[in-house]
Enzyme design. Structure first.
Site, PDB file in Angstrom:
ATOM      1  N   ASP A  22      -4.044   5.614   8.406  1.00  0.00           N
ATOM      2  CA  ASP A  22      -4.832   5.330   7.200  1.00  0.00           C
ATOM      3  C   ASP A  22      -4.009   5.636   5.956  1.00  0.00           C
ATOM      4  O   ASP A  22      -3.166   6.542   5.972  1.00  0.00           O
ATOM      5  CB  ASP A  22      -6.103   6.191   7.237  1.00  0.00           C
ATOM      6  CG  ASP A  22      -7.135   5.730   6.228  1.00  0.00           C
ATOM      7  OD1 ASP A  22      -7.000   4.606   5.700  1.00  0.00           O
ATOM      8  OD2 ASP A  22      -8.076   6.498   5.951  1.00  0.00           O
ATOM      9  N   ASN A  24      -2.531   3.084   3.779  1.00  0.00           N
ATOM     10  CA  ASN A  24      -1.567   2.066   3.318  1.00  0.00           C
ATOM     11  C   ASN A  24      -1.916   1.573   1.913  1.00  0.00           C
ATOM     12  O   ASN A  24      -1.040   1.410   1.056  1.00  0.00           O
ATOM     13  CB  ASN A  24      -1.575   0.851   4.253  1.00  0.00           C
ATOM     14  CG  ASN A  24      -1.070   1.173   5.647  1.00  0.00           C
ATOM     15  OD1 ASN A  24      -0.547   2.258   5.864  1.00  0.00           O
ATOM     16  ND2 ASN A  24      -1.232   0.248   6.573  1.00  0.00           N
ATOM     17  N   TRP A  27      -1.177   4.225  -0.738  1.00  0.00           N
ATOM     18  CA  TRP A  27       0.271   4.339  -0.930  1.00  0.00           C
ATOM     19  C   TRP A  27       0.740   3.255  -1.910  1.00  0.00           C
ATOM     20  O   TRP A  27       1.526   3.519  -2.825  1.00  0.00           O
ATOM     21  CB  TRP A  27       0.988   4.184   0.423  1.00  0.00           C
ATOM     22  CG  TRP A  27       2.475   4.282   0.349  1.00  0.00           C
ATOM     23  CD1 TRP A  27       3.227   5.408   0.476  1.00  0.00           C
ATOM     24  CD2 TRP A  27       3.406   3.194   0.129  1.00  0.00           C
ATOM     25  NE1 TRP A  27       4.569   5.103   0.348  1.00  0.00           N
ATOM     26  CE2 TRP A  27       4.700   3.748   0.138  1.00  0.00           C
ATOM     27  CE3 TRP A  27       3.261   1.819  -0.068  1.00  0.00           C
ATOM     28  CZ2 TRP A  27       5.847   2.985  -0.039  1.00  0.00           C
ATOM     29  CZ3 TRP A  27       4.401   1.054  -0.253  1.00  0.00           C
ATOM     30  CH2 TRP A  27       5.682   1.642  -0.238  1.00  0.00           C
ATOM     31  N   ARG A  35      -1.697  -4.154  -1.927  1.00  0.00           N
ATOM     32  CA  ARG A  35      -2.020  -3.460  -0.673  1.00  0.00           C
ATOM     33  C   ARG A  35      -1.141  -3.926   0.487  1.00  0.00           C
ATOM     34  O   ARG A  35      -0.822  -3.162   1.386  1.00  0.00           O
ATOM     35  CB  ARG A  35      -3.500  -3.713  -0.320  1.00  0.00           C
ATOM     36  CG  ARG A  35      -4.473  -3.191  -1.360  1.00  0.00           C
ATOM     37  CD  ARG A  35      -5.907  -3.539  -0.963  1.00  0.00           C
ATOM     38  NE  ARG A  35      -6.198  -3.107   0.386  1.00  0.00           N
ATOM     39  CZ  ARG A  35      -6.532  -1.859   0.708  1.00  0.00           C
ATOM     40  NH1 ARG A  35      -6.642  -0.944  -0.227  1.00  0.00           N
ATOM     41  NH2 ARG A  35      -6.779  -1.535   1.956  1.00  0.00           N
ATOM     42  N   SER A  67      -9.482  -2.632  12.979  1.00  0.00           N
ATOM     43  CA  SER A  67     -10.818  -2.336  13.516  1.00  0.00           C
ATOM     44  C   SER A  67     -11.714  -3.568  13.433  1.00  0.00           C
ATOM     45  O   SER A  67     -11.400  -4.527  12.714  1.00  0.00           O
ATOM     46  CB  SER A  67     -11.460  -1.190  12.719  1.00  0.00           C
ATOM     47  OG  SER A  67     -11.806  -1.652  11.430  1.00  0.00           O
ATOM     48  N   ASN A  70     -12.453  -4.296   9.952  1.00  0.00           N
ATOM     49  CA  ASN A  70     -11.363  -4.828   9.109  1.00  0.00           C
ATOM     50  C   ASN A  70     -11.443  -6.350   8.917  1.00  0.00           C
ATOM     51  O   ASN A  70     -10.856  -6.886   7.980  1.00  0.00           O
ATOM     52  CB  ASN A  70      -9.986  -4.455   9.670  1.00  0.00           C
ATOM     53  CG  ASN A  70      -9.624  -2.997   9.500  1.00  0.00           C
ATOM     54  OD1 ASN A  70      -8.798  -2.469  10.231  1.00  0.00           O
ATOM     55  ND2 ASN A  70     -10.241  -2.325   8.526  1.00  0.00           N
ATOM     56  N   ARG A  73     -12.347  -7.482   5.372  1.00  0.00           N
ATOM     57  CA  ARG A  73     -11.453  -7.315   4.200  1.00  0.00           C
ATOM     58  C   ARG A  73     -11.160  -8.686   3.582  1.00  0.00           C
ATOM     59  O   ARG A  73     -11.390  -9.717   4.209  1.00  0.00           O
ATOM     60  CB  ARG A  73     -10.160  -6.638   4.648  1.00  0.00           C
ATOM     61  CG  ARG A  73     -10.420  -5.209   5.067  1.00  0.00           C
ATOM     62  CD  ARG A  73      -9.177  -4.388   5.030  1.00  0.00           C
ATOM     63  NE  ARG A  73      -9.531  -2.995   5.248  1.00  0.00           N
ATOM     64  CZ  ARG A  73      -8.714  -1.980   5.108  1.00  0.00           C
ATOM     65  NH1 ARG A  73      -7.470  -2.180   4.728  1.00  0.00           N
ATOM     66  NH2 ARG A  73      -9.107  -0.738   5.316  1.00  0.00           N
ATOM     67  N   ARG A 190      -5.039  11.784  12.299  1.00  0.00           N
ATOM     68  CA  ARG A 190      -5.496  10.854  11.257  1.00  0.00           C
ATOM     69  C   ARG A 190      -4.715  11.150   9.990  1.00  0.00           C
ATOM     70  O   ARG A 190      -4.653  12.300   9.546  1.00  0.00           O
ATOM     71  CB  ARG A 190      -6.991  10.990  10.998  1.00  0.00           C
ATOM     72  CG  ARG A 190      -7.438  10.022   9.909  1.00  0.00           C
ATOM     73  CD  ARG A 190      -8.923   9.877   9.751  1.00  0.00           C
ATOM     74  NE  ARG A 190      -9.153   8.760   8.838  1.00  0.00           N
ATOM     75  CZ  ARG A 190     -10.105   7.876   8.926  1.00  0.00           C
ATOM     76  NH1 ARG A 190     -10.992   7.962   9.883  1.00  0.00           N
ATOM     77  NH2 ARG A 190     -10.211   6.897   8.055  1.00  0.00           N
ATOM     78  N   ARG A 196     -12.863  11.612   9.233  1.00  0.00           N
ATOM     79  CA  ARG A 196     -13.756  10.663   9.912  1.00  0.00           C
ATOM     80  C   ARG A 196     -13.123  10.170  11.198  1.00  0.00           C
ATOM     81  O   ARG A 196     -11.905  10.105  11.299  1.00  0.00           O
ATOM     82  CB  ARG A 196     -13.993   9.435   9.019  1.00  0.00           C
ATOM     83  CG  ARG A 196     -15.001   9.582   7.950  1.00  0.00           C
ATOM     84  CD  ARG A 196     -15.386   8.194   7.425  1.00  0.00           C
ATOM     85  NE  ARG A 196     -14.271   7.558   6.716  1.00  0.00           N
ATOM     86  CZ  ARG A 196     -13.983   7.754   5.421  1.00  0.00           C
ATOM     87  NH1 ARG A 196     -14.717   8.553   4.700  1.00  0.00           N
ATOM     88  NH2 ARG A 196     -12.953   7.131   4.860  1.00  0.00           N
ATOM     89  N   ILE A 197     -13.971   9.726  12.126  1.00  0.00           N
ATOM     90  CA  ILE A 197     -13.492   9.163  13.390  1.00  0.00           C
ATOM     91  C   ILE A 197     -13.420   7.631  13.298  1.00  0.00           C
ATOM     92  O   ILE A 197     -12.668   6.983  14.029  1.00  0.00           O
ATOM     93  CB  ILE A 197     -14.422   9.601  14.558  1.00  0.00           C
ATOM     94  CG1 ILE A 197     -14.373  11.125  14.747  1.00  0.00           C
ATOM     95  CG2 ILE A 197     -14.069   8.899  15.866  1.00  0.00           C
ATOM     96  CD1 ILE A 197     -13.013  11.699  15.115  1.00  0.00           C
TER      97      ILE A 197
HETATM   98  C1  FPP Z   1      -5.416   1.564   6.957  1.00  0.00           C
HETATM   99  O1  FPP Z   1      -4.970   1.655   5.641  1.00  0.00           O
HETATM  100  C2  FPP Z   1      -4.556   0.704   7.747  1.00  0.00           C
HETATM  101  C3  FPP Z   1      -4.970  -0.461   8.319  1.00  0.00           C
HETATM  102  C4  FPP Z   1      -6.319  -0.999   8.163  1.00  0.00           C
HETATM  103  C5  FPP Z   1      -4.070  -1.297   9.085  1.00  0.00           C
HETATM  104  C6  FPP Z   1      -2.958  -0.600   9.792  1.00  0.00           C
HETATM  105  C7  FPP Z   1      -1.808  -1.530   9.811  1.00  0.00           C
HETATM  106  C8  FPP Z   1      -0.510  -1.200   9.798  1.00  0.00           C
HETATM  107  C9  FPP Z   1      -0.045   0.183   9.857  1.00  0.00           C
HETATM  108  C10 FPP Z   1       0.558  -2.211   9.700  1.00  0.00           C
HETATM  109  C11 FPP Z   1       0.584  -3.255  10.759  1.00  0.00           C
HETATM  110  C12 FPP Z   1       0.421  -2.719  12.135  1.00  0.00           C
HETATM  111  C13 FPP Z   1       1.232  -3.000  13.162  1.00  0.00           C
HETATM  112  C14 FPP Z   1       0.927  -2.440  14.509  1.00  0.00           C
HETATM  113  C15 FPP Z   1       2.418  -3.833  13.032  1.00  0.00           C
HETATM  114  P1  FPP Z   1      -5.960   1.200   4.484  1.00  0.00           P
HETATM  115  O2  FPP Z   1      -5.587  -0.193   4.111  1.00  0.00           O
HETATM  116  O3  FPP Z   1      -7.383   1.368   4.895  1.00  0.00           O
HETATM  117  O4  FPP Z   1      -5.566   2.213   3.370  1.00  0.00           O
HETATM  118  P2  FPP Z   1      -6.509   2.793   2.222  1.00  0.00           P
HETATM  119  O5  FPP Z   1      -7.612   3.564   2.898  1.00  0.00           O
HETATM  120  O6  FPP Z   1      -5.577   3.676   1.442  1.00  0.00           O
HETATM  121  O7  FPP Z   1      -7.008   1.632   1.416  1.00  0.00           O
END
Ligand code: FPP
Length: 253
Positions: A22, A24, A27, A35, A67, A70, A73, A190, A196-197
């Site tokens: 979690d 990305n 960041w 994003r 998930s 997701n 989104r 996490r 959270r789970i």
């Molecule tokens: C959560 O961060 C991350 C995701 C929903 C996707 C995870 C994907 C990757 C790590 C990259 C691609 C994966 C692979 C296996 C190649 P968020 O977007 O919810 O972050 P935030 O909570 O800060 O908005």
């Protein structure tokens, strides 16, 4: 054991690590980037953590990559995640073969577009017999969905006379889950500080140790994983027993 982590005890390593990746988006936001750049950098962390787990000797690594929620989104973000996944699978397949990694997808993957499914099936098939480590990618995954799906399959087997209701035990139920035949996660990590789970491995984490770090996923690399493993090795896992019982060698229930 890797020479840069001499303090890890091979006999008490987790067999199965599960990670909720979690942060990305945050960041990227911190750097005024979009994003998708965050997800791209997150892919570098995936590469590093997969390599590290293989080197350390972890048997199963499960990453929550997408998930069921997701799908809601923005379409551009979903499309970018599909593209990243496809590129990752294609580029990592040779290294997975070299390192004996078996790729396994868990989740309602039929919802994925055909081009992603084709690559996923190809890499799953190519790496099927590898025995070094199982890399589970949770894709279009939801824990409640997995449990409902298992219940449906069990009900069908009972209806068709293949299964007697008295034979339904916890072990049998587990065998209807995506993770059948694998040990439950010993450690759930996490990133990004949320407590959270998020519908991840709801059945399998009954006795799992949990570690939450404030680090955002794109900054989570092997050095921090090793710190978390050192902390894990200091914990006493009791599985509902008393500390005395565990120290006297009682087995987990
Ligand atoms: C959560 O961060 C991350 C995701 C929903 C996707 C995870 C994907 C990757 C790590 C990259 C691609 C994966 C692979 C296996 C190649 P968020 O977007 O919810 O972050 P935030 O909570 O800060 O908005």
């Amino acid at each position: 054991m890797n020479s840069d982590n001499p303090a890890l005890h091979p006999e008490s390593l987790p067999q199965h690590i599960a990670i909720i990746m979690d942060g990305n988006g945050r960041w990227a936001k911190k750097r005024s980037l979009n994003r998708i750049r965050g997800h791209r950098e997150g892919t570098e962390s995936v590469r590093d953590i997969v390599r590290a787990c293989r080197e350390i000797g972890i048997k199963v690594l499960t990453l929550y990559a997408f998930s069921t929620e997701n799908w809601n989104r923005p379409p551009q973000e979903v499309a970018a995640l599909m593209k990243l996944l496809k590129t990752f699978l294609k580029s990592e397949s040779p290294e997975m073969m070299e390192n004996g990694i078996c790729l396994n997808a868990i989740g309602d993957i039929e919802r994925f577009p055909d081009d992603v499914l084709d690559v996923l099936h190809e890499v799953t098939e190519t790496t099927r017999k590898n025995q070094g480590m199982i890399l589970n990618l949770a894709l279009s995954y939801g824990g409640r969905h997995e449990i409902v799906r298992a219940a449906q399959h069990i009900a069908r087997d009972v209806e068709d006379g293949r299964l007697q209701p008295e034979r339904i035990t916890e072990e049998l139920f587990s065998s209807y889950l995506y993770t059948h035949g694998m040990p439950d996660p010993d450690l759930l990590i996490r990133t990004s500080g949320e407590m959270r789970i998020s519908n991840f491995l709801l059945w399998q984490i009954a006795y799992t140790e949990i570690s939450v770090t404030e680090t955002l996923w794109p900054e989570f690399r092997r050095e921090e994983l090793i710190l978390i493993l050192r902390d894990y090795q200091k914990r006493e896992r009791r599985f509902g027993l008393t500390g005395d019982q565990i120290r006297k060698g009682s087995r987990r229930p």
